[in-house]
Design an enzyme around this catalytic site. Structure first.
Site, short mmCIF file in Angstrom:
data_model
loop_
_atom_site.label_atom_id
_atom_site.label_comp_id
_atom_site.label_asym_id
_atom_site.label_seq_id
_atom_site.Cartn_x
_atom_site.Cartn_y
_atom_site.Cartn_z
N ILE A 106 0.84 -1.20 0.00
CA ILE A 106 0.00 0.00 0.00
C ILE A 106 0.88 1.25 0.00
O ILE A 106 0.50 2.29 0.51
CB ILE A 106 -0.95 0.01 1.23
CG1 ILE A 106 -0.15 -0.22 2.52
CG2 ILE A 106 -2.05 -1.03 1.08
CD1 ILE A 106 -0.93 0.06 3.79
N HIS A 122 -4.91 -5.02 -1.71
CA HIS A 122 -5.22 -4.61 -0.34
C HIS A 122 -5.61 -3.12 -0.28
O HIS A 122 -5.48 -2.48 0.75
CB HIS A 122 -4.04 -4.89 0.59
CG HIS A 122 -3.83 -6.35 0.85
ND1 HIS A 122 -2.78 -6.85 1.59
CD2 HIS A 122 -4.54 -7.44 0.46
CE1 HIS A 122 -2.86 -8.17 1.64
NE2 HIS A 122 -3.91 -8.56 0.96
N CYS A 155 -13.84 15.64 5.43
CA CYS A 155 -14.72 15.65 4.28
C CYS A 155 -15.12 17.10 3.95
O CYS A 155 -15.56 17.83 4.85
CB CYS A 155 -15.97 14.83 4.57
SG CYS A 155 -17.23 14.96 3.28
N THR A 196 7.00 -12.08 -1.10
CA THR A 196 5.81 -12.47 -0.35
C THR A 196 5.92 -13.93 0.07
O THR A 196 6.42 -14.76 -0.70
CB THR A 196 4.51 -12.23 -1.14
OG1 THR A 196 3.41 -12.86 -0.44
CG2 THR A 196 4.56 -12.77 -2.55
ZN ZN Z 1 -18.80 13.62 4.22
#
Ligand code: ZN
Length: 250
Positions: A106, A122, A155, A196
């Protein structure tokens, strides 16, 4: 077991003659870039409360642990440089040999190493969303700037804390990525399995698809995997093998 020049030549031939070459990568590829493995000997699990940091129920209650502790390695990764493995895989894609790359990582280092066809099974911190508002999509770069100031990304509509599109414990894996990874594994006539241990599903099941369709596995990992005995070629030292391949590619 050190790879000989003959081994590297054989591997290079296998790679450049493959019809549908696919790579599957795990944490071992990133430790070469100084990114620490979660589960390895010096893994973050031993130091940080990774079970909580990446737990969806915990995140919903209190996302600050993720953004303070997790943030220090997730959002500082643009300081990390891609390793020889990332760079060689990028070259292999650009020259038309590598058809796609499936990763459990990631850290966005494959993209930084020049790969475009990256399937992140992932999830990925490349985007962030809101649990409550549809259509919110905030980039890694924007969030990284906020996190580095010691704050949490909010947000723009409702002000709640955003979540990265990384798959947390308690969440299901991204369906579209899994579907693509399965199709690619089925089509692969050669699969490179890099860094891995093939212990975490569903990554561990991808080589099975390749084997079932008579594809060949090349495993390069410093720990044994359950499929070592099925591998066409098997090496331990990623750095050494990819330095060798890099010389042949230049
Ligand atoms: Zn929101």
């Amino acid at each position: 077991m050190e790879a000989t020049t003959e081994d590297i030549n054989k591997l290079y031939k296998l790679i450049t003659e493959a019809k549908h070459l696919v790579a599957l990568t795990g944490a071992g590829v990133s430790t070469l870039s100084g990114i620490r493995d979660f589960r390895g000997k010096n893994g973050l699990y031993n130091e940080l409360d990774a079970e909580k940091i990446f737990d969806i129920y915990y995140f919903e209650k209190d996302p600050s642990l993720f953004y303070t502790q997790g943030g220090s390695f997730i959002y500082n990764i643009d300081e990390k440089e891609p390793s020889i493995v990332h760079n060689v895989l990028g070259k292999l894609e650009q020259r038309g040999y590598l058809k796609s790359l499936i990763t459990q990582n990631i850290d966005l280092l494959h993209q930084k190493g020049g790969c475009k066809k990256v399937i992140e099974i992932h999830g990925s911190p490349s985007t962030h969303y809101c649990f409550h508002c549809a259509g919110i999509n905030v980039s890694y770069e924007e969030v990284a700037e906020v996190v580095r100031k010691g704050e949490m990304p909010k947000c723009p509509k409702c002000g709640r804390v955003l979540k990265p599109a990384i798959t947390f414990f308690g969440e299901s894996l991204p369906a579209e990525a899994l579907k693509q990874a399965t199709i690619e594994s089925q089509q692969a006539d050669v699969m490179l399995i890099l860094g891995t241990s093939l212990t975490v599903f569903p990554a561990a099941s991808m080589p099975e698809h390749t084997l079932r369709n008579s594809g060949k596995l090349v495993i390069v990992n410093n720990m044994s995997t359950p499929l070592d005995y099925q591998a066409f070629m098997h090496f331990e030292d990623l750095g050494q093998v990819f330095e060798g391949l890099n010389q042949l590619l230049n």
